[in-house]
Design an enzyme around this catalytic site. Structure first.
Site, short mmCIF file in Angstrom:
data_model
loop_
_atom_site.label_atom_id
_atom_site.label_comp_id
_atom_site.label_asym_id
_atom_site.label_seq_id
_atom_site.Cartn_x
_atom_site.Cartn_y
_atom_site.Cartn_z
N HIS A 165 0.89 -1.05 0.07
CA HIS A 165 -0.01 0.15 0.18
C HIS A 165 0.81 1.30 -0.02
O HIS A 165 0.60 2.11 -0.74
CB HIS A 165 -0.85 -0.17 1.27
CG HIS A 165 -2.04 -0.98 1.30
ND1 HIS A 165 -2.95 -1.14 0.02
CD2 HIS A 165 -2.12 -2.13 2.00
CE1 HIS A 165 -3.58 -2.06 0.52
NE2 HIS A 165 -3.40 -2.68 1.46
N ARG A 171 -13.21 -0.04 -11.59
CA ARG A 171 -13.15 -0.96 -10.74
C ARG A 171 -14.52 -1.00 -9.73
O ARG A 171 -14.47 -0.68 -8.57
CB ARG A 171 -11.82 -1.24 -10.00
CG ARG A 171 -10.74 -1.36 -10.93
CD ARG A 171 -9.51 -1.30 -9.80
NE ARG A 171 -8.23 -1.49 -10.56
CZ ARG A 171 -7.48 -0.36 -11.12
NH1 ARG A 171 -7.84 0.89 -10.75
NH2 ARG A 171 -6.43 -0.78 -11.86
N GLU A 193 -7.69 -12.59 -18.73
CA GLU A 193 -6.66 -12.75 -17.60
C GLU A 193 -6.35 -14.14 -17.40
O GLU A 193 -5.72 -14.38 -16.28
CB GLU A 193 -6.99 -11.88 -16.57
CG GLU A 193 -8.74 -12.10 -16.06
CD GLU A 193 -9.09 -10.82 -15.06
OE1 GLU A 193 -8.20 -10.47 -14.47
OE2 GLU A 193 -10.30 -11.11 -15.25
N ASN A 237 -2.08 -8.19 -15.30
CA ASN A 237 -1.39 -8.57 -13.91
C ASN A 237 -1.93 -9.96 -13.70
O ASN A 237 -1.02 -10.69 -13.07
CB ASN A 237 -2.00 -7.76 -12.72
CG ASN A 237 -1.81 -6.34 -12.92
OD1 ASN A 237 -1.27 -5.88 -14.03
ND2 ASN A 237 -2.29 -5.07 -12.11
N ASP A 238 -3.20 -10.51 -13.66
CA ASP A 238 -3.32 -11.47 -13.54
C ASP A 238 -3.05 -12.58 -14.60
O ASP A 238 -2.54 -13.86 -14.23
CB ASP A 238 -4.98 -11.92 -13.22
CG ASP A 238 -5.31 -11.60 -11.92
OD1 ASP A 238 -4.67 -11.94 -10.93
OD2 ASP A 238 -6.43 -11.17 -11.68
N ARG A 269 2.37 -12.50 -7.83
CA ARG A 269 3.00 -11.18 -8.10
C ARG A 269 2.94 -10.55 -6.58
O ARG A 269 3.46 -9.44 -6.95
CB ARG A 269 1.92 -10.57 -9.28
CG ARG A 269 0.81 -10.30 -8.77
CD ARG A 269 -0.25 -9.68 -10.07
NE ARG A 269 -1.49 -9.73 -9.64
CZ ARG A 269 -2.07 -8.66 -9.45
NH1 ARG A 269 -1.62 -7.31 -9.06
NH2 ARG A 269 -3.46 -8.53 -8.92
N CYS A 320 -6.02 -3.16 -20.04
CA CYS A 320 -6.16 -2.36 -18.89
C CYS A 320 -5.43 -2.78 -17.71
O CYS A 320 -5.45 -2.23 -16.81
CB CYS A 320 -7.82 -2.40 -18.49
SG CYS A 320 -8.12 -4.07 -17.94
#
Length: 552
Positions: free
Chosen positions: A188, A295, A429, A452-453, A463, A500
């Site tokens: 974060h 999202r 994904e 990412n996935d 990841r 994306c």
């Protein structure tokens, strides 16, 4: 001069004095208390004070880094009020007649250790969070002063690690850069640093000693390098690098209103990724062509109960109206894996990244899915909304989704509620979706790749595991071949295709994506103008053959 190496998580060059971030040092002593009830009351009062502090942090973060990034402090508030956590502390005070500080510290350590031992990456992250809230409660109990930067001038913050609350508490005007000995690029704090536009470095090989305080240093977020007591040649070189970076950022502002067209006339859509209605201001400020990923799960993550159809409708409607006719692609509920929502009451899974998540939840809990779809279609009457479904692995799933969509549209027609026909698309994904993308393309109107996935599943690498950062390679030929396969299958079946995920903003791959014929790239709002510059400087015909040959 001493050169220290680490990993840059946000680019930029900072030149200034080091300031060793002094965390509060709590020497927790165990002592016997005669009145356990009075000690519990003392704990309850400290808990209330902690909740007030966390609300103040949320409000500050909301202004500085946006609603999506501020959400971590709502999570912290929920953790402070977690019944298991509270009962453990109270039980320890009651049964052992110990002071509240000791009970909080011990419970915090136990819970942190429990979270750290879990396989789930999301739950591992909670280990740091429970330590953060426990230390905050102890600080309130002991009336400790807040950790601060002891300097009248802007400095480079040097720390072991920084909790999200510590990052947000710092006065941005006094921070030139963050440099930490530990940390993960997906933490974060790293995300907050990127959002705050402050150069940040993690995993820097440095011994944190008091003698570093006040020494001159350079933090290069591009290379992940810290120069301690730089010589004149290095200082001059880094000053020039910083000046060029600042000049580049100024020049980017001149690209507002310009088209996303290459030197040889090929155009691409550049959209923005957002998590909340409040993010739309950044989208418009940075001149995005639309929203490529909204999202919607943040509407669920930020509440303590299921958001109603009306609440969702108002959010989707607000985004659609503010985008004034520009496309808004809203991804349906994508929770599970590293995004857990307590009130969904989902069972613990050994491997949640491969488990009950995203569209799998929606197709199982159809009432929740239909509520969201009704809100989306109602909002479509107020703007140009497209709907995107995550974590697809089969044609059968898409057909089931389309059947439910038709049921929702029929319900709205019967009630006389106006709506537009929304463009329907899916997230690619999973390797399964890639391999049947030729069949999936016949069922939908667009694809959007969640890199990412897709990278995580293709390489079989978590990841969010910092131990695997060295071998996590989103540029892997297998990943790029998959992206090209999806693009080819999309275009062969007359639908458009975008990206994306994080790779959409990777300027090292922009030419490759243009050569593949990708139709749209959706990135964080702050990265739009830099991506536009790269597109406008590229001659696709000149590089296409060489780039695509590498993937054969």
């Amino acid at each position: 001069m001493i050169v220290l190496n680490g990993k840059g998580v946000f680019g930029g060059v900072a030149i200034g004095k080091l300031s060793l971030y002094q965390k509060q040092q709590h020497q927790i002593k165990r002592y016997h208390v005669e009145d356990a009830d009075a000690e519990i009351a003392r704990f309850e009062e400290a808990k209330k004070g902690t909740l007030v502090q966390l609300q103040e942090l949320y409000n500050k973060a909301l202004k500085e880094v946006g609603e999506a990034n501020a959400a971590i402090f709502e999570v912290h508030q929920m953790m402070v009020e977690d019944l298991d956590y509270i009962e453990s502390i109270i039980n320890m005070i009651n049964t052992q007649n110990v002071n509240a500080e000791y009970a909080v510290a011990t419970t915090g350590d136990n819970f942190a250790e429990m979270f750290a031992s879990m396989d789930d990456a999301y739950m591992k992250e909670r280990s740091a969070d429970v330590k953060d809230i426990s230390e905050r409660i102890i600080s309130v109990l002991s009336n400790a002063t807040k950790s601060t930067v002891d300097s009248d001038e802007p400095v480079i913050i040097l720390a072991e690690d920084l909790a999200p609350s510590e990052t947000v508490q710092l006065d941005k005007d006094k921070v030139l850069a963050f440099v930490t000995k530990f940390g993960s690029s997906n933490s974060h704090t790293a995300i907050l640093a990127r959002t705050m536009n402050i150069p940040a470095l993690i995993s820097v090989d440095v011994d944190l000693t008091e003698e570093l305080n006040g020494r001159m240093a350079i933090a290069d977020g591009f290379t992940g390098t810290v120069y301690l007591d730089p010589d004149e040649e290095t200082l001059k070189k880094m000053q020039e690098k910083r000046a060029k970076d600042l000049e580049k950022k100024e020049l980017l502002l001149q690209l507002k209103g310009k088209e996303n067209v290459t030197l040889d006339g090929k155009s691409i859509n550049i959209y923005a990724n957002i998590g909340n209605v409040s993010d739309v201001a950044n989208v418009l400020q940075n001149d995005a062509g639309g929203v490529g990923l909204f999202r919607s799960e943040f509407l669920y993550l930020e509440t303590t109960d299921y958001p109603t159809e009306e609440e969702q409708f108002q959010s989707y409607k607000a985004v659609a109206e503010r985008m004034a006719g520009k496309k808004v692609i809203i991804r349906t509920l994508d929770i599970g894996a590293d995004k857990q929502v307590d009130y969904f009451n989902m069972d613990k899974e050994e491997n949640p990244a491969l488990g009950y998540r995203a569209i799998r939840i929606c197709l199982d809990r159809i009432d929740i899915f239909k509520t969201q779809l009704r809100a989306l279609y109602r909002a479509s009457a107020y703007g140009k909304i497209s709907i995107m479904f995550p974590m697809i692995i089969s044609v059968e799933e898409v057909r089931e989704i389309k059947k439910i969509v038709e049921e929702v549209k029929a319900e709205l027609r019967d009630l006389g509620i106006p709506f537009d026909d929304c463009e329907l698309g899916i997230m690619i994904e999973t390797p399964a979706a890639v391999m049947v993308s030729d069949l999936l393309a016949k069922e939908v109107e667009f694809f959007s790749i969640g890199t990412n996935d897709l990278t995580q599943y293709t390489l079989a690498i978590d990841r969010q595991n910092p131990k695997l950062d060295k071998i996590y390679n989103p540029h892997h030929t297998a990943v790029l071949r998959m992206i090209k396969m999806v693009a080819d299958n999309a275009h062969a079946n007359g639908i458009w295709m975008g990206i994306c995920g994080e790779l959409g903003a990777d300027l090292e791959l922009t030419e490759t994506f243009l050569a593949m014929g990708i139709d749209e790239l959706s990135v964080s709002p702050s990265l739009i103008l830099g991506l536009r510059k790269k597109v406008r400087e590229t001659n696709v015909d000149a590089v296409k053959d060489a780039l695509l040959d590498r993937l054969k």
